[in-house]
Design a protein around this motif. Structure first.
Motif, PDB file in Angstrom:
ATOM      1  N   LEU A   4       0.825  -1.208   0.000  1.00 57.46           N
ATOM      2  CA  LEU A   4       0.000   0.000   0.000  1.00 57.46           C
ATOM      3  C   LEU A   4       0.861   1.261   0.000  1.00 57.46           C
ATOM      4  CD1 LEU A   4      -2.851  -0.999   2.502  1.00 57.46           C
ATOM      5  CD2 LEU A   4      -3.069  -0.613   0.039  1.00 57.46           C
ATOM      6  N   THR A   5       1.939   1.235   0.766  1.00 60.37           N
ATOM      7  CA  THR A   5       2.855   2.387   0.797  1.00 60.37           C
ATOM      8  C   THR A   5       3.466   2.608  -0.579  1.00 60.37           C
ATOM      9  OG1 THR A   5       3.385   1.957   3.120  1.00 60.37           O
ATOM     10  CG2 THR A   5       4.906   3.341   1.894  1.00 60.37           C
ATOM     11  N   SER A   6       3.897   1.523  -1.212  1.00 56.68           N
ATOM     12  CA  SER A   6       4.484   1.625  -2.548  1.00 56.68           C
ATOM     13  C   SER A   6       3.461   2.117  -3.561  1.00 56.68           C
ATOM     14  CB  SER A   6       5.039   0.262  -2.982  1.00 56.68           C
ATOM     15  OG  SER A   6       5.517   0.305  -4.307  1.00 56.68           O
ATOM     16  N   TYR A   7       2.219   1.621  -3.462  1.00 59.95           N
ATOM     17  CA  TYR A   7       1.179   2.001  -4.419  1.00 59.95           C
ATOM     18  C   TYR A   7       0.816   3.478  -4.288  1.00 59.95           C
ATOM     19  CZ  TYR A   7      -3.101   1.803  -7.174  1.00 59.95           C
ATOM     20  OH  TYR A   7      -4.061   2.038  -8.127  1.00 59.95           O
ATOM     21  N   GLU A   8       0.775   3.975  -3.081  1.00 61.10           N
ATOM     22  CA  GLU A   8       0.443   5.390  -2.865  1.00 61.10           C
ATOM     23  C   GLU A   8       1.522   6.297  -3.454  1.00 61.10           C
ATOM     24  OE1 GLU A   8      -2.323   6.856  -1.767  1.00 61.10           O
ATOM     25  OE2 GLU A   8      -3.127   4.817  -1.782  1.00 61.10           O
ATOM     26  N   LEU A   9       2.763   5.865  -3.342  1.00 63.61           N
ATOM     27  CA  LEU A   9       3.858   6.668  -3.900  1.00 63.61           C
ATOM     28  C   LEU A   9       3.875   6.618  -5.423  1.00 63.61           C
ATOM     29  CD1 LEU A   9       6.744   5.736  -1.442  1.00 63.61           C
ATOM     30  CD2 LEU A   9       5.564   7.940  -1.608  1.00 63.61           C
ATOM     31  N   SER A  10       3.605   5.435  -5.983  1.00 62.61           N
ATOM     32  CA  SER A  10       3.650   5.268  -7.429  1.00 62.61           C
ATOM     33  C   SER A  10       2.778   4.083  -7.819  1.00 62.61           C
ATOM     34  CB  SER A  10       5.096   5.029  -7.883  1.00 62.61           C
ATOM     35  OG  SER A  10       5.158   4.847  -9.270  1.00 62.61           O
ATOM     36  N   PRO A  11       1.562   4.335  -8.287  1.00 62.64           N
ATOM     37  CA  PRO A  11       0.662   3.235  -8.661  1.00 62.64           C
ATOM     38  C   PRO A  11       1.295   2.312  -9.699  1.00 62.64           C
ATOM     39  CG  PRO A  11      -0.503   5.335  -8.671  1.00 62.64           C
ATOM     40  CD  PRO A  11       0.945   5.655  -8.509  1.00 62.64           C
ATOM     41  N   SER A  12       1.260   1.039  -9.416  1.00 59.70           N
ATOM     42  CA  SER A  12       1.889   0.060 -10.304  1.00 59.70           C
ATOM     43  C   SER A  12       0.956  -1.128 -10.493  1.00 59.70           C
ATOM     44  CB  SER A  12       3.220  -0.399  -9.704  1.00 59.70           C
ATOM     45  OG  SER A  12       3.654  -1.593 -10.291  1.00 59.70           O
ATOM     46  N   LEU A  13       0.927  -1.667 -11.699  1.00 56.09           N
ATOM     47  CA  LEU A  13       0.082  -2.826 -11.987  1.00 56.09           C
ATOM     48  C   LEU A  13       0.508  -4.047 -11.177  1.00 56.09           C
ATOM     49  CD1 LEU A  13      -0.135  -2.455 -15.867  1.00 56.09           C
ATOM     50  CD2 LEU A  13      -2.029  -2.174 -14.248  1.00 56.09           C
TER      51      LEU A  13
ATOM     52  N   CYS B 251      21.242  -4.287 -26.094  1.00 55.09           N
ATOM     53  CA  CYS B 251      22.379  -3.344 -26.091  1.00 55.09           C
ATOM     54  C   CYS B 251      23.402  -3.641 -24.996  1.00 55.09           C
ATOM     55  CB  CYS B 251      21.869  -1.913 -25.949  1.00 55.09           C
ATOM     56  SG  CYS B 251      21.042  -1.571 -24.364  1.00 55.09           S
ATOM     57  N   GLN B 252      23.146  -4.648 -24.170  1.00 51.87           N
ATOM     58  CA  GLN B 252      24.065  -5.073 -23.104  1.00 51.87           C
ATOM     59  C   GLN B 252      24.185  -4.058 -21.967  1.00 51.87           C
ATOM     60  OE1 GLN B 252      25.198  -8.300 -23.434  1.00 51.87           O
ATOM     61  NE2 GLN B 252      23.907  -8.181 -25.251  1.00 51.87           N
ATOM     62  N   ALA B 253      23.292  -3.058 -21.907  1.00 56.13           N
ATOM     63  CA  ALA B 253      23.348  -2.068 -20.825  1.00 56.13           C
ATOM     64  C   ALA B 253      22.825  -2.694 -19.534  1.00 56.13           C
ATOM     65  CB  ALA B 253      22.512  -0.842 -21.195  1.00 56.13           C
ATOM     66  N   TRP B 254      23.420  -2.287 -18.416  1.00 56.21           N
ATOM     67  CA  TRP B 254      22.985  -2.785 -17.109  1.00 56.21           C
ATOM     68  C   TRP B 254      21.933  -1.845 -16.515  1.00 56.21           C
ATOM     69  CZ3 TRP B 254      24.427  -7.473 -15.294  1.00 56.21           C
ATOM     70  CH2 TRP B 254      25.571  -8.055 -15.841  1.00 56.21           C
ATOM     71  N   ASP B 255      20.971  -2.433 -15.802  1.00 53.02           N
ATOM     72  CA  ASP B 255      19.931  -1.679 -15.075  1.00 53.02           C
ATOM     73  C   ASP B 255      19.186  -0.704 -15.985  1.00 53.02           C
ATOM     74  OD1 ASP B 255      20.409  -2.855 -12.524  1.00 53.02           O
ATOM     75  OD2 ASP B 255      22.190  -1.602 -12.315  1.00 53.02           O
ATOM     76  N   SER B 256      18.968  -1.085 -17.224  1.00 56.56           N
ATOM     77  CA  SER B 256      18.283  -0.199 -18.169  1.00 56.56           C
ATOM     78  C   SER B 256      16.786  -0.493 -18.277  1.00 56.56           C
ATOM     79  CB  SER B 256      18.923  -0.306 -19.558  1.00 56.56           C
ATOM     80  OG  SER B 256      18.846  -1.635 -20.041  1.00 56.56           O
ATOM     81  N   TYR B 257      16.340  -1.557 -17.599  1.00 59.13           N
ATOM     82  CA  TYR B 257      14.908  -1.884 -17.614  1.00 59.13           C
ATOM     83  C   TYR B 257      14.236  -1.303 -16.362  1.00 59.13           C
ATOM     84  CZ  TYR B 257      14.900  -5.153 -21.529  1.00 59.13           C
ATOM     85  OH  TYR B 257      14.972  -5.704 -22.774  1.00 59.13           O
ATOM     86  N   PRO B 258      13.292  -0.366 -16.524  1.00 58.40           N
ATOM     87  CA  PRO B 258      12.535   0.116 -15.361  1.00 58.40           C
ATOM     88  C   PRO B 258      11.682  -1.015 -14.784  1.00 58.40           C
ATOM     89  CG  PRO B 258      12.246   1.563 -17.270  1.00 58.40           C
ATOM     90  CD  PRO B 258      12.904   0.311 -17.767  1.00 58.40           C
ATOM     91  N   ALA B 259      11.341  -0.896 -13.511  1.00 59.36           N
ATOM     92  CA  ALA B 259      10.528  -1.922 -12.854  1.00 59.36           C
ATOM     93  C   ALA B 259       9.049  -1.701 -13.125  1.00 59.36           C
ATOM     94  CB  ALA B 259      10.806  -1.903 -11.355  1.00 59.36           C
ATOM     95  N   ARG B 260       8.729  -1.231 -14.323  1.00 57.67           N
ATOM     96  CA  ARG B 260       7.348  -0.926 -14.678  1.00 57.67           C
ATOM     97  C   ARG B 260       7.049  -1.473 -16.072  1.00 57.67           C
ATOM     98  NH1 ARG B 260       5.419   2.743 -11.111  1.00 57.67           N
ATOM     99  NH2 ARG B 260       3.700   3.411 -12.447  1.00 57.67           N
ATOM    100  N   ARG B 261       5.793  -1.775 -16.306  1.00 66.08           N
ATOM    101  CA  ARG B 261       5.375  -2.320 -17.590  1.00 66.08           C
ATOM    102  C   ARG B 261       5.303  -1.223 -18.648  1.00 66.08           C
ATOM    103  NH1 ARG B 261       5.286  -7.995 -16.804  1.00 66.08           N
ATOM    104  NH2 ARG B 261       4.776  -8.333 -14.609  1.00 66.08           N
ATOM    105  N   VAL B 262       5.231  -1.663 -19.914  1.00 70.98           N
ATOM    106  CA  VAL B 262       5.182  -0.701 -21.030  1.00 70.98           C
ATOM    107  C   VAL B 262       4.010   0.259 -20.883  1.00 70.98           C
ATOM    108  CG1 VAL B 262       4.739  -0.516 -23.508  1.00 70.98           C
ATOM    109  CG2 VAL B 262       6.440  -2.130 -22.678  1.00 70.98           C
ATOM    110  N   GLU B 263       2.857  -0.238 -20.445  1.00 73.23           N
ATOM    111  CA  GLU B 263       1.670   0.614 -20.322  1.00 73.23           C
ATOM    112  C   GLU B 263       1.872   1.737 -19.310  1.00 73.23           C
ATOM    113  OE1 GLU B 263      -3.016  -0.348 -20.179  1.00 73.23           O
ATOM    114  OE2 GLU B 263      -1.980  -0.684 -18.280  1.00 73.23           O
ATOM    115  N   GLU B 264       2.759   1.531 -18.349  1.00 74.61           N
ATOM    116  CA  GLU B 264       2.946   2.505 -17.276  1.00 74.61           C
ATOM    117  C   GLU B 264       4.032   3.525 -17.591  1.00 74.61           C
ATOM    118  OE1 GLU B 264       2.385   0.178 -13.271  1.00 74.61           O
ATOM    119  OE2 GLU B 264       3.558  -1.058 -14.662  1.00 74.61           O
ATOM    120  N   LEU B 265       4.772   3.342 -18.696  1.00 74.07           N
ATOM    121  CA  LEU B 265       5.887   4.238 -19.002  1.00 74.07           C
ATOM    122  C   LEU B 265       5.381   5.541 -19.627  1.00 74.07           C
ATOM    123  CD1 LEU B 265       8.418   1.640 -20.444  1.00 74.07           C
ATOM    124  CD2 LEU B 265       8.353   2.608 -18.151  1.00 74.07           C
TER     125      LEU B 265
END
Length: 377
Positions: free
Chosen positions: A270-279, A363-377
């Motif tokens: 709930l704390t995480s969702y209030e800060l940033s709603p995520s699927l 592209c071999q980049a590290w940590d380049s994927y956000p922890a969010r789905r495409v719809e949320e970007l």
């Protein structure tokens, strides 16, 4: 014996005339050379600017043949060969430069670096590694270390990669603690459970704010049947890496249900969702909500905050339509439509995948994927 001064009087003018003729011949030859070499060189530059690489190479070869001691022409020619993919010819040019005894120290280092790039581009990683190692202590050392790091990552030699990353970190070329944590996690994936746990805890110590070591340690604990330990590890992530909660919401929910600690997990979600709603966080909340009616209302609450086809599809799955016989077909069509929206996308190159990657396969980049789905970007 009497010395005849007449010979001196005759010799001086003759010597003067011969000297004058010799100087004129030297000057004439110098002018010819100066006219010929720059002409070929500038002709090559002109071809290069007009993207006529074949003609540029021919002109530079002509210039090098007329003035084989000019190192700049060799560098230009070698770089052209490399750009065209003619790596063997580029190697020959740069090896010829390195064989010259009159080459300055700076040019020798430059030629060594160019040779290493030739091998690297040609995919000859062992020879590239050997050439790059020779650049230690030169002006090209930092570039060589970064290239070596790329080689060891490509060959998945995580031990060597760790050594190079530590050198770069110590030399002040940026911070490599997160990268070191990734290398430890990669080694842990191939290690037995006890060694893997040791490596993951070391990674957490090196990079406390990194999400991956904690996530993989929790997964290791769950596989060992330690649900309480996994829940504790994931709970700590809520403080050290709060942005990672969407990635662990499912694991957090499962650990909470296994230990009866639903309230603790619900508070984190709930704390995480209030800060940033995520699927993903929304799915965790729905799974932990004991009342099925209240759980479904969470989808509506999410739609009030964020327009989401994914949330709408999940809500509709539990509804009864007026034409009930068409519901499976409608639901199937919606499920198919939202699949691309549930992928992850690399922020560096745009590569999309069903799962979250710590290192982009594209592209071999590290940590380049956000922890969010495409719809949320």
């Amino acid at each position: 014996m009497d010395f005849d001064l007449s010979w001196v009087l005759w010799g001086l003018p003759i010597a003067f005339v011969l000297g004058w003729l010799a100087s004129r011949l030297d000057l004439r030859q110098l002018r010819i050379e100066n006219r010929q070499a720059p002409k070929a060189y500038f002709r090559g530059l002109n071809f290069l600017l007009n993207e006529q690489q074949d003609q540029a190479i021919d002109a530079f070869i002509e210039a090098v043949q007329k003035d084989p001691d000019t190192s700049e022409l060799h560098f230009a020619l070698g770089n052209l060969f490399r750009r065209r993919g003619e790596y063997e010819r580029a190697v020959r040019v740069h090896e010829h430069l390195l064989s010259r005894g009159d080459l300055s120290r700076a040019d020798r280092h430059r030629a060594q670096h160019a040779l290493a790039l030739d091998f690297l581009k040609a995919g000859l990683l062992d020879r590239a590694e050997e050439a790059l190692r020779k650049l230690e202590g030169t002006a090209y050392e930092s570039q060589a270390l970064l290239a070596l790091l790329a080689i060891y990552e490509r060959t998945r030699d995580w031990g060597q990669a760790s050594e190079i990353a530590k050198k770069l970190d110590a030399s002040g070329h940026g911070t490599f603690t997160a990268r070191l944590a990734h290398y430890l996690c990669e080694q842990a994936a191939a290690a037995p459970p006890e060694k893997a746990e040791q490596l993951l805890r070391e990674a957490i110590k090196i990079a406390p704010a990194a999400a991956r070591p904690g996530i993989e340690l929790a997964a290791l604990q769950r596989r060992a049947g330690d649900a309480a330990g996994a829940l504790d590890t994931l709970s700590r992530l809520a403080h050290s890496a709060p942005a990672s909660i969407p990635l662990v919401s499912k694991a957090l929910t499962e650990a909470a249900l296994a230990t009866g600690q639903q309230a603790q997990a619900m508070e984190i979600l709930l704390t995480s969702y209030e800060l940033s709603p995520s699927l993903d966080v929304l799915e965790g909340i729905v799974a932990l909500e004991p009342d099925a009616t209240v759980a479904r209302e969470w989808y509506v609450k999410h739609l009030e905050r964020e327009p989401s086809l994914v949330a709408a599809t999940k809500w509709l799955a539990g509804e009864k339509l007026e034409h009930e016989q068409f519901h499976p077909h409608v639901q199937s069509a919606l499920d198919h439509a939202v699949k691309p929206l549930t992928r992850y996308r690399c922020a560096a190159c745009g590569f999309e995948a069903k799962q979250h990657f710590w290192q982009c396969p594209g592209c071999q980049a590290w940590d380049s994927y956000p922890a969010r789905r495409v719809e949320e970007l």
